[in-house]
Design a protein around this motif. Structure first.
Motif, short mmCIF file in Angstrom:
data_model
loop_
_atom_site.label_atom_id
_atom_site.label_comp_id
_atom_site.label_asym_id
_atom_site.label_seq_id
_atom_site.Cartn_x
_atom_site.Cartn_y
_atom_site.Cartn_z
N ASN A 1 4.05 -27.53 -15.78
CA ASN A 1 4.80 -28.24 -16.82
C ASN A 1 5.01 -29.71 -16.44
O ASN A 1 6.08 -30.29 -16.65
CB ASN A 1 6.15 -27.56 -17.07
N GLY A 2 3.97 -30.30 -15.86
CA GLY A 2 3.98 -31.73 -15.56
C GLY A 2 4.48 -32.11 -14.18
O GLY A 2 4.32 -33.26 -13.77
N ASP A 3 5.08 -31.18 -13.46
CA ASP A 3 5.61 -31.48 -12.12
C ASP A 3 4.69 -30.89 -11.04
O ASP A 3 4.20 -29.76 -11.18
CB ASP A 3 7.02 -30.90 -11.95
N PRO A 4 4.48 -31.62 -9.94
CA PRO A 4 3.62 -31.11 -8.86
C PRO A 4 4.18 -29.83 -8.26
O PRO A 4 5.39 -29.68 -8.10
CB PRO A 4 3.64 -32.26 -7.83
N VAL A 5 3.28 -28.89 -7.95
CA VAL A 5 3.67 -27.65 -7.29
C VAL A 5 2.71 -27.39 -6.13
O VAL A 5 1.62 -27.96 -6.07
CB VAL A 5 3.65 -26.44 -8.25
N SER B 1 2.69 -21.73 -7.26
CA SER B 1 4.05 -22.28 -7.26
C SER B 1 4.88 -21.83 -6.06
O SER B 1 6.08 -22.12 -5.98
CB SER B 1 4.77 -21.88 -8.56
N TRP C 1 0.13 -24.39 -16.11
CA TRP C 1 -0.36 -24.89 -14.84
C TRP C 1 -1.68 -25.63 -15.09
O TRP C 1 -2.53 -25.15 -15.84
CB TRP C 1 -0.64 -23.75 -13.87
N THR D 1 -0.16 -29.15 -11.16
CA THR D 1 1.14 -29.34 -11.80
C THR D 1 1.55 -28.10 -12.57
O THR D 1 0.72 -27.32 -13.04
CB THR D 1 1.13 -30.53 -12.78
#
Length: 305
Positions: free
Chosen positions: A169-173, A228, A158, A167
């Motif tokens: 693992n690179g993805d927005p949360v 998350s 994170w 993020t």
């Protein structure tokens, strides 16, 4: 000769805005990329010793355990900071406070301070439970503006950075942000019930009775779960800045709330070299919505006689 101050003009305001934009850009690009380098350097050290039955464990003065993995990971990160940013201060759990080469003139404050917990959850690490994490924070004038929560065994990362969305693992949360959810429906984490004692135990027990399910045993990982969208509240006490500073930008960048138990922002400024910090907030509260945060602060409020 007497110096006169000049009234701030629109041009000055524009310059300040430009400086702020440049700092944010450097934070979001250069410093974030460097924080990832730090995490990967720590991973090399911690994974060498992961689930090794021959792992030597020492007991520190505060009765907490420490391993060679903790020490080596922090040393690796400190080395990189001193090489890349020698003017920055460093505060780590295992090796204390180390001032940078250049001090700011105002009360010895440092503009930038890196805060490390090489293994948050050493007891989990020792017993083979993969819910520990490496915590890396960057503070600017006491404010946590960048944070990394790294779990190398599960390959989870994170990153929270001021001005951007958190993020995973690179993805927005993001937190669930359900403003209709009440305290009586909330799922709450704390590392251990043993972190609450004296008046803090009384305050925590009041909140614990109001939530739906109190849970234990995740250390820093619980804050990642909250960011998350998987849990509602994290309430903890008896902490040091290295236990939580990296988690503040992660929770805030995911749309959550994170303060001390009084509802005040979490900040920390180093004063002198050596030691483990002087004045800091030891009780922290993270919540997935404004409503849950306000209700939790109210529940934790000190009782007046």
């Amino acid at each position: 000769m007497r110096c006169r101050t000049r009234a701030k003009t629109t041009d000055d305001d524009d310059d300040d805005d430009d400086d702020e934009s440049k700092e944010l850009m450097m934070l979001q690009k250069e410093f974030t990329a460097f924080a990832i380098e730090l995490a990967e350097a720590a991973n090399e050290e911690t994974l060498k010793y992961w689930r090794k039955t021959s792992l030597g464990v020492e007991t520190k003065n505060d009765a907490s355990p420490v391993t060679v993995a903790d020490k080596n990971a922090e040393t690796a990160m400190r080395t990189l900071v001193k090489r890349r940013y020698p003017s920055h201060a460093i505060f780590g759990e295992e090796h204390g406070i180390e001032l940078g080469l250049e001090k700011k003139s105002d009360d010895k404050k440092h503009e930038y301070l890196w805060v490390f917990d090489p293994i948050d959850g050493t007891k989990s690490f020792i017993t083979g439970k993969p819910l520990w994490g490496t915590l890396i924070a960057l503070l600017r004038d006491g404010e946590p503006v960048l944070g990394v929560l790294e779990q190398p065994v599960l390959k989870e990362r994170w990153i929270g950075c001021k001005g951007t969305q958190t993020t995973f693992n690179g993805d927005p949360v993001s937190v669930h942000g359900d403003e209709q959810k009440e305290l009586k429906e909330a799922l709450m984490y704390s590392t251990t019930p043993l972190m609450f004692y004296d008046e803090n135990e009384v305050r925590y027990e009041r909140l614990k009775r109001e939530v739906k399910i109190p849970m234990f045993g995740c250390d820093c990982y619980a804050y990642g779960l909250l960011a998350s969208g998987f849990c509602d509240i994290v309430c903890e006490a008896d902490l040091k800045p290295y236990d939580y500073m990296a988690l503040v930008p992660i929770v805030l960048g995911a749309g959550g709330k994170m303060t001390d138990w009084e509802g005040e922002p979490l900040k920390f400024v180093v004063e002198e070299e050596g030691g483990d910090g002087e004045s800091f907030q030891g009780e922290v509260l993270a919540a997935a919505s404004e409503r849950l945060w306000k209700a939790s602060v109210a529940s934790l409020k000190k009782q007046t006689r």
